[in-house]
Design a protein around this motif. Structure first.
Motif, PDB file in Angstrom:
ATOM      1  N   UNK A  66       0.853  -1.177   0.000  1.00 51.29           N
ATOM      2  CA  UNK A  66       0.000   0.000   0.000  1.00 51.29           C
ATOM      3  C   UNK A  66       0.896   1.237   0.000  1.00 51.29           C
ATOM      4  N   UNK A  67       0.587   2.138  -0.896  1.00 49.23           N
ATOM      5  CA  UNK A  67       1.434   3.329  -0.994  1.00 49.23           C
ATOM      6  C   UNK A  67       1.031   4.322   0.096  1.00 49.23           C
ATOM      7  N   UNK A  68       1.747   4.291   1.191  1.00 48.82           N
ATOM      8  CA  UNK A  68       1.519   5.233   2.276  1.00 48.82           C
ATOM      9  C   UNK A  68       2.785   5.315   3.100  1.00 48.82           C
ATOM     10  N   UNK A  69       2.801   6.257   4.031  1.00 46.82           N
ATOM     11  CA  UNK A  69       3.941   6.378   4.919  1.00 46.82           C
ATOM     12  C   UNK A  69       3.462   6.402   6.352  1.00 46.82           C
ATOM     13  N   UNK A  70       4.344   6.049   7.256  1.00 46.17           N
ATOM     14  CA  UNK A  70       4.049   6.072   8.679  1.00 46.17           C
ATOM     15  C   UNK A  70       5.129   6.878   9.379  1.00 46.17           C
ATOM     16  N   UNK A  71       4.754   7.478  10.492  1.00 39.92           N
ATOM     17  CA  UNK A  71       5.673   8.291  11.277  1.00 39.92           C
ATOM     18  C   UNK A  71       6.149   7.482  12.471  1.00 39.92           C
ATOM     19  N   UNK A  72       7.460   7.444  12.659  1.00 43.46           N
ATOM     20  CA  UNK A  72       8.049   6.697  13.764  1.00 43.46           C
ATOM     21  C   UNK A  72       8.749   7.664  14.705  1.00 43.46           C
ATOM     22  N   UNK A  73       8.334   7.640  15.978  1.00 45.07           N
ATOM     23  CA  UNK A  73       8.999   8.423  17.028  1.00 45.07           C
ATOM     24  C   UNK A  73       9.049   9.916  16.712  1.00 45.07           C
ATOM     25  N   UNK A  74       8.130  10.390  15.877  1.00 46.99           N
ATOM     26  CA  UNK A  74       8.069  11.801  15.514  1.00 46.99           C
ATOM     27  C   UNK A  74       9.366  12.310  14.883  1.00 46.99           C
ATOM     28  N   UNK A  75      10.213  11.406  14.447  1.00 46.69           N
ATOM     29  CA  UNK A  75      11.484  11.807  13.842  1.00 46.69           C
ATOM     30  C   UNK A  75      11.683  11.202  12.462  1.00 46.69           C
ATOM     31  N   UNK A  76      11.074  10.056  12.222  1.00 41.53           N
ATOM     32  CA  UNK A  76      11.280   9.348  10.961  1.00 41.53           C
ATOM     33  C   UNK A  76       9.934   9.079  10.293  1.00 41.53           C
ATOM     34  N   UNK A  77       9.971   9.086   8.974  1.00 37.14           N
ATOM     35  CA  UNK A  77       8.831   8.586   8.217  1.00 37.14           C
ATOM     36  C   UNK A  77       9.312   7.377   7.427  1.00 37.14           C
ATOM     37  N   UNK A  78       8.468   6.374   7.383  1.00 37.61           N
ATOM     38  CA  UNK A  78       8.833   5.116   6.739  1.00 37.61           C
ATOM     39  C   UNK A  78       7.846   4.833   5.612  1.00 37.61           C
TER      40      UNK A  78
END
Length: 526
Positions: free
Chosen positions: A206-218
């Motif tokens: 699925x073409x989307x992104x997630x935010x990790x620890x408010x510092x990274x997007x995956x």
């Protein structure tokens, strides 16, 4: 409560509310656009990866074509010259600095098969669909391929002569393992702090992104193999700490600036209001002093303290202003009539000329919807007032004037200007009179002005004056017909007269001359 105090309180409240609304207006869009910004970052990095892998594949394909389309290779295969083939193609490419991890040269026609690379891959290569695709199209084909847990970029080129006219005589396959060394330049393009993890497993994409620890997007970057099927993924993590920091820094700075602005503006408003209050009271006192001259106007004496005082003062002021204005207007008109009468007594030829010039000038000015029509009319009535200073023997001379007499007559605009310059009421029209003999091309007198530097009223009067002079009898010639005069005005458009005003003149001229007598008598206007 005084007006100044109310104004101060309302102003401070408006500043505070504006600051709060500004913060809200900034914070809410920041929240709404954060996801869009992160999407933009992800899409930008995806495009970067697309370009990187496309260029990497293109470079590998170019190498395959460079060595696959080679007359010498055909000769070497025909002669089964293994040593030459290894030295110049297979072994050479495998050990070259081109980052090629797999070389496979095969030709059933010439019964030649040679492979360099991981031996476990050789059997898989023999069954590739890329052979059929290359054989079918006769063109090189490239694709990502998954061999176990390792990803390769594989390109296959037909073996043929330099121009490809010989047909496919075999295949040259080059493969490049997509390892950390290959991806190193890509990491620089994606940005500092980024990481890439290869995922060969079959997962739902699925073409989307997630935010990790408010510092990274995956996000997942799909790897597409032959026939555009997804065979693996790259899990990409991008450091967006700078963006988050920028957002909070922006909010902090804007909040601080808003707070300082409120404090500063409050102080400035306080000082301004305090000063205005003092000036306001001084203005009221000044108006009361003026009111001693019996000026009057009736205003409703209500409202706050300051406005009540102001209303009382203006009530005393405006009545007399109206009376004085009426007297000044009457004196102004009488002065114009007196001057015009004085000129007509001295120069009988001007009788009626000034009135007609005024009529024509008003018609042109009205067509232009000018605001100072009254001033233009007054200037037209007195445009020849300077002729009072011209000797009567010159004004009343039969026949043409000598050069010396002509020069004297040409002094009348300047004389008229000087006559009116000492009268305050004529300040608006004195320049129209001074320059009504200036030419649009700069060849007029007394100053040689041109185009827009000539006052609008003077340019209008110039057309009206010339038209009436041409349609009036002179001492040395009869009046021209109206149509002849109109033609002459048009001939001089852009030379003596403003061409735009000539166009207006053409529109209104026939209405202007409806009441024109069949025989006019006017001064020889020069």
């Amino acid at each position: 409560m005084r007006l100044t105090h109310k104004y101060l309180i309302c102003t401070l409240l408006c500043i505070l509310i504006s600051a709060i609304l500004t913060l809200i207006g900034i914070v809410l869009p920041l929240q709404r656009t954060e996801a869009d910004t992160l999407d933009y970052i992800v899409n930008n990095r995806i495009r970067t990866m697309d370009v990187f892998f496309k260029n990497t594949t293109r470079n590998l394909s170019a190498k395959a074509v460079e060595y696959g389309y080679w007359d010498d290779l055909i000769v070497g295969l025909e002669a089964h010259n293994i040593s030459w083939i290894q030295d110049n193609i297979t072994e050479y490419l495998f050990h070259s600095p081109f980052n090629i991890d797999m070389v496979y040269l095969t030709s059933d026609i010439y019964n030649y098969h040679e492979f360099y690379g991981d031996e476990s891959l050789q059997n898989q290569l023999k069954n590739m669909d890329l052979f059929q695709q290359t054989l079918k199209t006769g063109e090189p084909v490239s694709s990502f391929m998954l061999f176990g847990q390792e990803l390769y970029i594989v390109t296959i080129s037909p073996v043929t002569n330099n121009d490809g006219s010989l047909g496919t005589k075999g295949f040259l396959i080059l493969g490049r393992k997509v390892d950390d060394e290959v991806l190193a330049p890509l990491m620089d393009y994606i940005g500092n702090g980024a990481s890439i993890q290869f995922i060969p497993n079959d997962i739902t994409y699925e073409h989307h992104h997630t935010v990790k620890d408010h510092r990274y997007i995956s996000y997942l970057y799909p790897i597409r193999g032959f026939k555009d099927s997804i065979i693996a993924f790259y899990d990409v993590n991008i450091n967006v700490d700078y963006f988050i920091s920028l957002k909070y820094l922006l909010f902090r700075n804007i909040s601080l600036i808003s707070l300082l602005s409120v404090v500063f503006c409050s102080y400035v408003v306080y000082r301004v209001i305090k000063k205005l209050s003092f000036q306001f009271e001084q203005s009221v006192n000044a108006i009361q002093n003026i009111a001693n001259g019996n000026y009057s106007q009736q205003m409703e004496e209500q409202g706050v303290y300051e406005l009540q005082i102001l209303a009382k003062s203006i009530n005393k002021l405006s009545s007399n202003i109206h009376h004085k204005t009426f007297q000044m207007r009457e004196n102004y008109l009488r002065t114009i009539e007196t001057l015009s009468t004085a000129l007509e007594v001295k120069d009988p030829y001007t009788r009626g000329h000034s009135q007609r010039v005024a009529k024509y000038s008003v018609a042109i000015a009205s067509a232009l919807s000018l605001k100072d029509i009254d001033s233009i009319e007054a200037a037209a009535l007195m445009h020849d007032i300077g002729k009072i200073g011209i000797p009567e023997y010159i004004l009343n001379k039969n026949g043409k004037l000598s050069p010396e007499e002509l020069q004297i007559v040409r002094e009348h605009p300047e004389k008229g200007y000087r006559i009116l310059d000492i009268i305050e009421d004529f300040q608006e029209i004195k320049y129209m009179i001074r320059y009504h003999h200036e030419w649009y091309n700069g060849n007029g007198y007394p100053r040689g002005l041109s185009a827009e530097s000539i006052p609008m009223g003077a340019r209008i009067i110039a057309i009206a004056d010339a038209f009436d002079a041409m349609t009036s009898h002179r001492s040395y010639r009869s009046a021209l017909a109206v149509e002849q005069a109109i033609a002459e005005i048009n001939n001089m458009a852009g030379i003596q007269f403003d061409p735009a005003l000539v166009d207006i003149f053409n529109q209104v001229v026939h209405d202007m001359v409806q009441e024109l007598p069949s025989s006019n008598t006017a001064a020889s206007d020069i």
